[in-house]
Design an enzyme around this catalytic site. Structure first.
Site, mmCIF file in Angstrom:
data_model
loop_
_atom_site.group_PDB
_atom_site.id
_atom_site.type_symbol
_atom_site.label_atom_id
_atom_site.label_comp_id
_atom_site.label_asym_id
_atom_site.label_seq_id
_atom_site.Cartn_x
_atom_site.Cartn_y
_atom_site.Cartn_z
ATOM 1 N N GLY A 1 8.848 3.153 0.854
ATOM 2 C CA GLY A 1 9.295 3.554 1.662
ATOM 3 C C GLY A 1 10.400 2.062 2.141
ATOM 4 O O GLY A 1 9.739 0.828 1.287
ATOM 5 N N GLY B 1 5.097 5.546 -0.860
ATOM 6 C CA GLY B 1 6.136 6.761 -0.111
ATOM 7 C C GLY B 1 6.308 7.724 -1.638
ATOM 8 O O GLY B 1 7.029 8.729 -1.612
ATOM 9 N N GLU C 1 -1.166 -0.038 0.820
ATOM 10 C CA GLU C 1 -0.454 -0.028 2.342
ATOM 11 C C GLU C 1 -1.423 -1.137 3.599
ATOM 12 O O GLU C 1 -0.965 -1.987 4.846
ATOM 13 C CB GLU C 1 -0.481 0.916 3.451
ATOM 14 C CG GLU C 1 0.718 2.654 3.537
ATOM 15 C CD GLU C 1 0.614 2.820 1.186
ATOM 16 O OE1 GLU C 1 1.054 3.664 1.234
ATOM 17 O OE2 GLU C 1 -0.846 2.721 1.142
ATOM 18 N N ASP D 1 -0.808 6.452 4.021
ATOM 19 C CA ASP D 1 -0.411 7.641 4.938
ATOM 20 C C ASP D 1 0.690 8.990 3.480
ATOM 21 O O ASP D 1 -0.307 9.031 2.700
ATOM 22 C CB ASP D 1 0.311 7.119 5.342
ATOM 23 C CG ASP D 1 2.323 6.676 4.933
ATOM 24 O OD1 ASP D 1 1.972 6.158 4.269
ATOM 25 O OD2 ASP D 1 3.337 7.003 5.696
#
Length: 367
Positions: free
Chosen positions: A70, A123, A146, A154
């Site tokens: 991301g 992501g 992460e 996530d």
């Protein structure tokens, strides 16, 4: 300025079309911005409802990456400039729309092929993992790093990491360890392999298929991808993670995070890859490790929709009260690589607070 996602269609022999989505921000390694998320979601929704579109191909532009994760620098700048309520609104919107897109890909009603050529992290794996046909190349490089930025795996990773063999998913989440295309196939995260240089030919190969019988399209796509994998031969690099599964399972045995961390700290690791992964785990955010640990055990009992709802709550709280903004600062803004993590806390009450939605109703909570 050109759009960060190229949206194209390729005609088939029988007058239908293959939809092609190309992440087109190679300078940022195709890092996923909110604008890109909206463009992808809009195209996928339109094409799902369009009978002329028979198949979708998702890929990345450039030679280096499918999607490196991301575009998270924006969270740091929002923290400096915005009020608490505005920061909450931005975090809610970003993660909600990203997770809706990821969930849509998991549930897409038409054949969706995703090719992870080059770097695919964070992501990017969220986009890749739910595709109906997931393709790697000899250049594929995966990770869920992460823990190094004060977030946690996530984009649905709570769901798919907890379903990997043994404790390998737990290892990937705790350590951010890198793995390749052969590993991804062995982990159940990918389905096929092809040579990187043949990627540009894939739309034409798909367009040449007979799309008149919708019941047979899956088999035809499988045939094309199996042929590409066969032509790749033995040039796919050997797995770098799977050979260590027995060692990893032993290191991460048990149901206590503190017990596992203590065992990991005291272990003699002759394998450089495992030693490096341990160092990353130890230098990561204590909040990230605690969330990952709970999610690994909890998500295996949940539906995918329930997992995304929990992840939305967790991610927003990581922005508002966790280490995420500090991690972005240390790694991507100041680049001092010296994050000031919050001190570890005892008990469960502090972690329970990360599972409480801050204001109003969680928009992803199944009703």
């Amino acid at each position: 300025m050109s759009e960060p996602v190229r949206i194209e269609t390729h005609p088939t022999a029988d007058g239908r079309h293959i939809g092609v989505l190309t992440l087109d921000s190679p300078a940022s390694l195709n890092a996923l911005s909110l604008e890109m998320i909206r463009l992808l979601q809009g195209a996928l929704t339109r094409w799902e409802q369009d009978p002329a579109i028979v198949c979708v191909l998702l890929q990345g532009a450039g030679e280096k990456a499918f999607c490196a994760g991301g575009d998270i620098r924006s969270f740091y700048y929002r923290k400096q400039e915005a009020s608490e309520s505005a920061l909450f609104g931005y975090a809610r919107d970003f993660f909600e729309q990203e997770y809706r897109l990821d969930h849509h890909i998991h549930c897409y009603s038409k054949p969706l092929i995703c090719v992870a050529d080059g770097i695919c992290m964070g992501g990017g794996i969220g986009l890749f993992a739910g595709a109906g046909f997931r393709v790697v190349t000899e250049k594929s490089l995966f990770a869920m790093p992460e823990v190094t930025i004060g977030l946690y795996p996530d984009v649905g990773a709570s769901w798919f990491l907890s379903r990997m063999p043994g404790r390998l998913g737990l290892w990937l989440g705790l350590t951010g360890a890198r793995f390749n295309g052969a590993d991804a196939i062995g982990l159940g995260l990918a389905d096929h392999a092809m040579a990187s240089h043949e990627r540009m030919e894939l739309p034409a190969r798909l367009a040449a298929l007979d799309w008149s019988d919708s019941a047979d399209t899956g088999e035809q796509i499988e045939g094309v991808l199996a042929g590409l994998q066969q032509s790749l031969g033995q040039t796919l690099p050997a797995p770098v993670l799977l050979p260590h599964q027995a060692r990893i399972d032993a290191l991460l045995a048990g149901r206590s995070l503190q017990g596992v961390l203590a065992r990991l700290e005291g272990a003699e690791l002759d394998e450089s890859a495992l030693a490096q992964a341990r160092a990353t785990c130890q230098s990561g955010s204590p909040i990230s490790r605690a969330i990952l640990w709970r999610q690994f055990w909890q998500a295996r009992r949940q539906s995918l929709a329930e997992v995304f709802a929990d992840e939305l709550t967790l991610s927003v709280n990581c922005v508002l009260r966790g280490d995420f903004v500090e991690g972005v600062r240390a790694l991507l803004i100041d680049k001092d690589k010296s994050p000031r993590w919050q001190a570890p806390q005892t008990g469960e009450a502090w972690l329970d607070a990360f599972y409480r939605w801050p204001e109003g109703d969680n928009p992803l909570r199944p009703r």
